[in-house]
Design a protein around this motif. Structure first.
Motif, PDB file in Angstrom:
ATOM      1  N   ILE A  43       9.662  10.161  38.942  1.00  0.00           N
ATOM      2  CA  ILE A  43       8.884   8.933  39.135  1.00  0.00           C
ATOM      3  C   ILE A  43       9.665   7.935  39.985  1.00  0.00           C
ATOM      4  CG2 ILE A  43       7.910   6.931  37.936  1.00  0.00           C
ATOM      5  CD1 ILE A  43       7.112   8.851  35.681  1.00  0.00           C
ATOM      6  N   ALA A  44      10.977   7.851  39.760  1.00  0.00           N
ATOM      7  CA  ALA A  44      11.797   6.956  40.575  1.00  0.00           C
ATOM      8  C   ALA A  44      11.764   7.371  42.037  1.00  0.00           C
ATOM      9  CB  ALA A  44      13.234   6.945  40.054  1.00  0.00           C
ATOM     10  N   SER A  71       2.669   6.147  34.294  1.00  0.00           N
ATOM     11  CA  SER A  71       1.739   7.135  34.855  1.00  0.00           C
ATOM     12  C   SER A  71       1.615   6.885  36.357  1.00  0.00           C
ATOM     13  CB  SER A  71       0.376   7.002  34.182  1.00  0.00           C
ATOM     14  OG  SER A  71      -0.588   7.798  34.833  1.00  0.00           O
ATOM     15  N   VAL A  72       1.676   7.942  37.133  1.00  0.00           N
ATOM     16  CA  VAL A  72       1.614   7.826  38.592  1.00  0.00           C
ATOM     17  C   VAL A  72       0.457   8.669  39.115  1.00  0.00           C
ATOM     18  CG1 VAL A  72       2.838   8.143  40.776  1.00  0.00           C
ATOM     19  CG2 VAL A  72       4.111   7.489  38.729  1.00  0.00           C
ATOM     20  N   VAL A  73      -0.376   8.090  39.971  1.00  0.00           N
ATOM     21  CA  VAL A  73      -1.461   8.823  40.623  1.00  0.00           C
ATOM     22  C   VAL A  73      -1.317   8.656  42.127  1.00  0.00           C
ATOM     23  CG1 VAL A  73      -3.948   9.069  40.939  1.00  0.00           C
ATOM     24  CG2 VAL A  73      -3.030   8.545  38.673  1.00  0.00           C
ATOM     25  N   ILE A  89      -2.991  13.719  42.969  1.00  0.00           N
ATOM     26  CA  ILE A  89      -1.904  14.249  42.142  1.00  0.00           C
ATOM     27  C   ILE A  89      -1.711  13.273  40.988  1.00  0.00           C
ATOM     28  CG2 ILE A  89       0.531  14.925  42.047  1.00  0.00           C
ATOM     29  CD1 ILE A  89       0.441  15.242  45.101  1.00  0.00           C
ATOM     30  N   HIS A  90      -1.725  13.782  39.749  1.00  0.00           N
ATOM     31  CA  HIS A  90      -1.541  12.951  38.564  1.00  0.00           C
ATOM     32  C   HIS A  90      -0.250  13.359  37.860  1.00  0.00           C
ATOM     33  CE1 HIS A  90      -5.772  11.302  38.328  1.00  0.00           C
ATOM     34  NE2 HIS A  90      -5.890  12.254  39.234  1.00  0.00           N
ATOM     35  N   LEU A  91       0.686  12.419  37.723  1.00  0.00           N
ATOM     36  CA  LEU A  91       1.924  12.654  36.999  1.00  0.00           C
ATOM     37  C   LEU A  91       1.886  11.798  35.743  1.00  0.00           C
ATOM     38  CD1 LEU A  91       2.746  12.444  40.325  1.00  0.00           C
ATOM     39  CD2 LEU A  91       4.796  13.451  39.368  1.00  0.00           C
ATOM     40  N   GLU A  92       1.833  12.457  34.579  1.00  0.00           N
ATOM     41  CA  GLU A  92       1.532  11.750  33.338  1.00  0.00           C
ATOM     42  C   GLU A  92       2.608  12.010  32.291  1.00  0.00           C
ATOM     43  OE1 GLU A  92      -3.285  12.284  33.596  1.00  0.00           O
ATOM     44  OE2 GLU A  92      -2.028  14.047  33.276  1.00  0.00           O
ATOM     45  N   PRO A  93       3.417  11.005  31.953  1.00  0.00           N
ATOM     46  CA  PRO A  93       4.397  11.151  30.874  1.00  0.00           C
ATOM     47  C   PRO A  93       3.693  11.164  29.516  1.00  0.00           C
ATOM     48  CG  PRO A  93       4.959   9.331  32.366  1.00  0.00           C
ATOM     49  CD  PRO A  93       3.543   9.719  32.634  1.00  0.00           C
TER      50      PRO A  93
END
Length: 572
Positions: free
Chosen positions: A243-244, A288-290, A209-213
């Motif tokens: 993200i937090a 960025s969170v992966v 899962i990629h969360l990309e600002p």
């Protein structure tokens, strides 16, 4: 399968329940619609909640595996989803010519309630109801496949609903405190959005899962079968909250936004233990969170499920029988090296062998194997752990990765002293592993003596078995696939359907090349010849290249030529 009357007679004769109690329970089910098992439990007829499998065997009820088949949509819709999930009974087949409706279940008590399901289905012309008893895993898979969407509903709608809820974003604008961040992460709509993303990723078989600002967008993407797909994303305004939440779940410092962090989330989703490896990285628009998804129910598979052709599987099994030496698996990150090594260790995991691994990190725990995680902060490096291993008298050693000269030197010397050592290297092909070890500073004589074999691998997407279409190769494709005259092939192309998410592909398998040391190759290693010369000699000895292995799988209808070219970078 015995009839309901026969089952009642047997139950009555052995004295488990009397006929009056059974009929009373069936009457109550007609009125309330409760699962029969719950009614029995409520009446104290199932004091321990279960019935011995041997009792069902006496009745002639035997659980059996279901054949692979698609359930038609008109059959799936025979029962309401709520009934299906509560009773764990699924419509399987409708035989109009005989007026028979067939259900599958993992709860044999449902056989007693066959009349109830006939009534609930309410289909004209149905005279008989048959119930097949299968295993819990089979029912779980069918429930997830045909009725799982009822739980998730439409992700777009649910994300919109959750993100439109009141979320208090009025936090200090200059320096936010850790308490402010934690308050933000614990708000109910934020928790719901994160949970929805996790469940949807599992439903779509995502590996990451990629969360990309981004500047004006908060993008969420799933990697499915090695390819990234964008899904509907939460609004930009709740990016900080999401993200937090993930940082809080993975036990990171939620106030730290300047440095990369690593964490881990362990959840039980739908009865499946899921491990999320989390990585954050600061960027100009936010962190960025992966999340890498490790599904423990799918990782530990056998060698026969990896995609080996019979001759390559025989070669690899022959390598596993060596009592000493170094065996390497090479390939880029994400090429399935760890899966192959774990499958190999499971094959070797017998009571008469001591197996020890040093990994960074330990991805899956294997019963019966001693596994040690690397911790560089306290000096617990690959090299230091490997030295300690040699004092533990192991038979088989796995070193997660050879990164430096020190680790390589200890691994090769351990391989020469009667230990079978497995490890990985990042090289493009199998012969290059030999030259890479020499480039690391290992003497050629040590490489020549210690290395037993090297396998290089890549992963290619598998054509969806439900929708792939057979094609007749044209002359250009025949040349590319080296199709001979009169050769029978099964070349297929992707189409796309509900099962594969309209991608045309479902899952991945490996393509391999297996380099086995022999006298000629050992002598060439001593002379420090190039990787290309080693390749030519190995191919003369019977090694099949990854490209050729992929071509064979294209001819078998398992994948496509574009997939093989894409992962090997080779085109002939």
């Amino acid at each position: 399968m015995p009839t309901k009357r026969e089952i009642i007679n047997v139950i009555q004769s052995v004295g488990l329940w009397d006929r009056k109690s059974i009929e009373s329970a069936l009457e109550e089910q007609e009125k309330t619609g409760q699962p029969l098992r719950e009614i029995f439990q409520g009446k104290g007829m199932l004091p321990f909640g279960e019935i011995s499998p041997s009792f069902y065997f006496q009745l002639g009820i035997v659980q059996r595996e279901l054949p692979p088949r698609e359930i038609p949509s008109e059959v799936v819709s025979i029962l309401p989803p709520k009934i299906v999930k509560n009773h764990r009974i699924i419509p399987w087949e409708k035989r109009i010519e005989t007026g028979t409706l067939i259900f599958v279940t993992d709860d044999p008590i449902n056989i007693l309630a066959s009349d109830y399901f006939k009534k609930v289905a309410g289909i004209e012309g149905i005279k008989n109801v048959e119930i097949i008893v299968t295993f819990k895993e089979e029912i779980d898979q069918l429930l997830e496949k045909y009725y799982g969407k009822e739980d998730v509903e439409d992700l777009t709608a649910m994300l919109q609903e959750a993100s439109s809820a009141t979320i208090d974003m009025d936090l200090p604008s200059v320096e936010e405190t850790e308490e402010d961040e934690e308050t933000l992460a614990l708000q109910a709509p934020v928790v719901k959005i994160v949970n929805l993303i996790f469940v949807e990723a599992l439903r779509r078989r995502a590996s990451d899962i990629h969360l990309e600002p981004l500047e004006k967008k908060f993008r969420v993407r799933f990697r499915i079968d090695g390819v990234l797909y964008e899904i509907v994303s939460p609004p930009k305004r709740i990016e900080k909250a999401v993200i937090a939440r993930i940082k809080l779940m993975s036990k990171m410092d939620i106030a730290e936004k300047r440095l990369p962090q690593d964490g881990r989330i362990m959840l039980d989703i739908g009865g499946r233990p899921i491990d999320f490896r989390v990585s954050t990285l600061p960027g100009i628009y936010g962190e960025s969170v992966v999340l890498r998804i490790l599904d423990k129910t799918k990782m530990l598979i056998g060698l026969d499920k990896l995609g080996f052709l019979p001759d390559d599987l025989e070669k690899w099994n022959r390598i596993l029988q060596f009592t000493g030496g170094l065996v390497l698996v090479t390939g880029p990150t994400g090429s399935g090296k760890t899966t192959t090594l774990y499958a190999s260790l499971q094959t070797l995991n017998t009571i008469d062998r001591k197996i020890m691994t040093v990994e960074e990190p330990v991805e899956y725990q294997i019963p019966g194997i001693n596994q040690t995680p690397v911790n560089a902060d306290i000096g617990l490096t690959f090299a230091n752990v490997l030295r300690a291993f040699l004092r533990q008298s192991p038979d088989v050693i796995l070193v997660g990765e050879i990164r430096d000269t020190e680790t390589a030197d200890i691994a090769l010397r351990a391989a020469l002293t009667g230990h079978l050592v497995f490890s990985t290297l990042h090289t493009n092909d199998a012969p290059s592993a030999i030259t890479r070890l020499i480039d690391l500073g290992i003497p050629p004589f040590l490489v020549s003596s210690a290395v037993q074999g090297v396998m290089a691998q890549r992963l290619v997407r598998v054509l969806c078995p439900y929708c792939k279409e057979k094609v007749e190769p044209d002359e250009k494709l025949k040349i590319a696939l080296k199709i001979k005259e009169e050769e029978q092939v099964n070349v297929c192309r992707p189409k796309g359907c509900n099962e594969c998410g309209f991608t045309g592909f479902f899952g991945r398998i490996g393509i391999f090349e297996i380099f086995i040391m022999n006298d000629e190759l050992r002598e060439m290693t001593l002379r420090r010849v190039s990787a290309e010369e080693l390749r030519k000699a190995a191919e003369r000895s019977g090694m099949r290249s990854m490209y050729d292995d992929g071509i064979l799988k294209v001819k078998m209808g398992l994948t496509t030529l574009d997939e093989v070219i894409g992962v090997t970078g080779q085109e002939e």
